[in-house]
Design a protein around this motif. Structure first.
Motif, short mmCIF file in Angstrom:
data_model
loop_
_atom_site.label_atom_id
_atom_site.label_comp_id
_atom_site.label_asym_id
_atom_site.label_seq_id
_atom_site.Cartn_x
_atom_site.Cartn_y
_atom_site.Cartn_z
N ALA A 246 65.94 26.51 1.45
CA ALA A 246 65.37 25.51 0.53
C ALA A 246 63.92 25.19 0.91
O ALA A 246 63.07 24.96 0.04
CB ALA A 246 66.21 24.24 0.55
N MET A 247 63.63 25.19 2.21
CA MET A 247 62.27 24.91 2.67
C MET A 247 61.35 26.11 2.44
O MET A 247 60.17 25.94 2.12
CB MET A 247 62.29 24.53 4.16
N LEU A 248 61.91 27.32 2.59
CA LEU A 248 61.12 28.51 2.27
C LEU A 248 60.76 28.51 0.78
O LEU A 248 59.61 28.82 0.41
CB LEU A 248 61.91 29.77 2.62
N ALA A 249 61.72 28.15 -0.04
CA ALA A 249 61.47 28.10 -1.48
C ALA A 249 60.43 27.02 -1.80
O ALA A 249 59.57 27.22 -2.68
CB ALA A 249 62.77 27.80 -2.23
N ARG A 250 60.49 25.92 -1.10
CA ARG A 250 59.53 24.84 -1.34
C ARG A 250 58.12 25.28 -0.95
O ARG A 250 57.14 25.00 -1.66
CB ARG A 250 59.92 23.58 -0.55
N ALA A 251 58.02 25.98 0.19
CA ALA A 251 56.71 26.46 0.64
C ALA A 251 56.13 27.46 -0.37
O ALA A 251 54.95 27.38 -0.73
CB ALA A 251 56.84 27.10 2.01
N SER A 252 56.97 28.37 -0.86
CA SER A 252 56.49 29.35 -1.83
C SER A 252 56.14 28.69 -3.16
O SER A 252 55.14 29.04 -3.80
CB SER A 252 57.55 30.43 -2.05
N SER A 253 56.95 27.73 -3.57
CA SER A 253 56.67 27.01 -4.82
C SER A 253 55.34 26.28 -4.74
O SER A 253 54.57 26.25 -5.72
CB SER A 253 57.80 26.02 -5.13
N LEU A 254 55.06 25.69 -3.60
CA LEU A 254 53.80 24.98 -3.42
C LEU A 254 52.61 25.95 -3.50
O LEU A 254 51.61 25.66 -4.17
CB LEU A 254 53.79 24.27 -2.06
N CYS A 255 52.74 27.11 -2.84
CA CYS A 255 51.65 28.09 -2.88
C CYS A 255 51.42 28.60 -4.30
O CYS A 255 50.27 28.82 -4.72
CB CYS A 255 51.98 29.26 -1.94
N MET A 256 52.49 28.79 -5.04
CA MET A 256 52.36 29.22 -6.43
C MET A 256 51.72 28.13 -7.28
O MET A 256 50.88 28.40 -8.15
CB MET A 256 53.73 29.60 -6.99
N ALA A 257 52.10 26.88 -7.02
CA ALA A 257 51.59 25.77 -7.82
C ALA A 257 50.09 25.57 -7.65
O ALA A 257 49.40 25.22 -8.61
CB ALA A 257 52.34 24.48 -7.45
N VAL A 258 49.59 25.80 -6.44
CA VAL A 258 48.15 25.58 -6.20
C VAL A 258 47.34 26.85 -6.38
O VAL A 258 46.11 26.84 -6.30
CB VAL A 258 47.90 25.00 -4.78
N GLY A 259 48.02 27.98 -6.62
CA GLY A 259 47.31 29.23 -6.85
C GLY A 259 46.73 29.87 -5.62
O GLY A 259 45.66 30.48 -5.68
N ALA A 260 47.44 29.77 -4.49
CA ALA A 260 46.96 30.40 -3.26
C ALA A 260 47.05 31.91 -3.39
O ALA A 260 48.07 32.45 -3.83
CB ALA A 260 47.79 29.92 -2.07
N ASP A 261 45.99 32.62 -3.00
CA ASP A 261 45.96 34.07 -3.09
C ASP A 261 46.78 34.70 -1.97
O ASP A 261 46.73 34.26 -0.82
CB ASP A 261 44.53 34.59 -3.00
N GLY A 262 47.52 35.76 -2.31
CA GLY A 262 48.24 36.51 -1.30
C GLY A 262 49.40 35.73 -0.69
O GLY A 262 49.77 34.64 -1.15
N ARG A 264 49.48 35.29 2.83
CA ARG A 264 49.10 34.80 4.15
C ARG A 264 49.25 33.29 4.24
O ARG A 264 49.63 32.74 5.28
CB ARG A 264 47.66 35.23 4.48
N GLY A 265 48.97 32.60 3.13
CA GLY A 265 49.10 31.15 3.13
C GLY A 265 50.53 30.72 3.36
O GLY A 265 50.80 29.77 4.10
N GLU A 266 51.48 31.40 2.72
CA GLU A 266 52.89 31.05 2.90
C GLU A 266 53.37 31.30 4.32
O GLU A 266 54.11 30.51 4.89
CB GLU A 266 53.75 31.83 1.89
N LEU A 267 52.94 32.43 4.88
CA LEU A 267 53.32 32.74 6.27
C LEU A 267 52.76 31.70 7.22
O LEU A 267 53.45 31.23 8.13
CB LEU A 267 52.82 34.14 6.65
N THR A 268 51.50 31.33 7.01
CA THR A 268 50.89 30.32 7.87
C THR A 268 51.57 28.96 7.69
O THR A 268 51.81 28.24 8.66
CB THR A 268 49.38 30.19 7.56
N LEU A 269 51.86 28.62 6.45
CA LEU A 269 52.54 27.35 6.16
C LEU A 269 53.90 27.31 6.86
O LEU A 269 54.28 26.29 7.45
CB LEU A 269 52.71 27.19 4.65
N MET A 270 54.62 28.42 6.84
CA MET A 270 55.92 28.49 7.50
C MET A 270 55.78 28.32 9.01
O MET A 270 56.51 27.53 9.63
CB MET A 270 56.59 29.83 7.19
N ARG A 271 54.83 29.03 9.61
CA ARG A 271 54.65 28.95 11.06
C ARG A 271 54.17 27.58 11.49
O ARG A 271 54.62 27.04 12.51
CB ARG A 271 53.66 30.03 11.51
N ALA A 272 53.24 27.01 10.71
CA ALA A 272 52.72 25.69 11.07
C ALA A 272 53.79 24.61 10.93
O ALA A 272 53.89 23.71 11.77
CB ALA A 272 51.51 25.35 10.19
#
Length: 325
Positions: A246-262, A264-272
């Protein structure tokens, strides 16, 4: 030996301190880029954190030459902290042929560069936006791989170069290319405090440190020990922190919502988020952890619309609120 200002004594700048703590817990996050005004404690904070961390085995720090006897098994050294000057040449950064030995003794030997000295510690670049692009490219590639390869004049050397890369700069003096900025794991915006009480407290602490550095450092020793224990616990626990689907889905949904490219943002968000959970002593990542690190991990990865004057942080905050609704 010159004493460093205690990390715990730095007033405000909570976002910058959090980003550095996350990078100290998990170096895979990919370093920290700090943009902001001059004189806001950027280099002070990085140097303070490096000083705070416990000594590391000599075998894991700096450059270990096969031509010299290995360090004693239990030998410990301070965490390396290396400043990279703007005028540094590529040879000084990556290392080169030792000309003195080559000319004097006819022996091909490697002269370690700044990357070798930073192994196991921090590499700090002030005004990274003024550094030549090919040097920044090189630094980011080595920071990602953890290894430096040097081939000069028939000499081939491969050595570990694992360090936390921290760059700082003033946007008024030039922007960093988006392709390079995206390679930094976290991005921090630092501003001059506008609160009178905060500015006065900064002056008082700086004055106390300048007048009696040993006494000032001693007065913060207890707080520094608590921070050190928190980092140590985080490092030990980060590998066991879970991130539910559920948290992985939330991280990906957030990246899609703000239009993050690629991705790398999701991977960094997960690690952070996982590193923050480890710092907090949590067994699993929660929505709160994602919300707290999202601006750090994503604000420098967003495309800027020509007609959109909304700042990156505001867009991320708005997206988080919409996801929570």
């Amino acid at each position: 030996m010159r004493m460093s200002f205690p990390f715990s004594a730095i007033v405000g700048q909570d976002e910058m301190k959090l980003a550095l703590l996350l990078a100290a817990v998990d170096a895979r996050i990919g370093g920290v880029m700090v943009f902001g005004d001059r004189g806001t404690g950027k280099s002070t904070a990085v140097r303070a954190l490096a000083t705070l961390l416990p000594p590391v085995p000599a075998s894991q720090a700096g450059f270990q030459s096969s031509e010299l006897p290995p360090p004693a098994p239990k030998a410990m050294v301070p965490v390396p902290f290396v400043d990279l000057p703007l005028g540094a040449t590529e040879d000084r950064v990556v290392g080169a042929l030792d000309l003195e030995r080559a000319l004097g003794a006819g022996v091909k030997a490697f002269e370690p560069g700044l990357l070798a000295r930073a192994n196991g510690g921090f590499l700090y670049i002030d005004e990274v936006n003024l550094l030549e692009d090919h040097i920044v490219d090189l630094l980011l590639d080595v920071a990602a791989s953890g290894e430096n390869v040097v081939e000069r004049e028939g000499l081939s050397v491969r050595h570990p170069a694992r360090f936390v890369l921290v760059g700082s700069g003033n946007p008024e003096e030039g922007e960093l290319r988006p392709q390079l900025l995206d390679r930094f794991g976290l991005s921090v915006e630092v501003r001059t405090p506008q609160d009178l009480a905060t500015r006065v407290e900064i002056l008082k602490r700086c004055d106390a440190f300048e007048r009696a550095p040993e006494a000032f450092v001693e007065s913060w020793r207890s707080a520094e020990k608590k921070t050190l224990k928190r980092i140590a616990r985080g490092r030990a626990a980060v590998g066991q922190v879970t991130m539910p689907d559920a948290m992985l889905a939330r991280a990906s949904s957030l990246c899609m919502a703000v239009g993050a490219d690629g991705l790398r943002g999701e991977l960094t968000l997960m690690r952070a988020a996982r590193a923050l959970a480890a710092l907090d002593g949590a067994a699993a990542v929660t929505t709160d952890h994602i919300a707290r690190v999202a601006p750090l991990a994503l604000r420098h990865r967003l495309r800027r619309g020509v007609l959109d004057e909304t700042g990156s942080t505001v867009r991320i905050t708005r997206a988080l609120e919409e996801l929570a609704a």
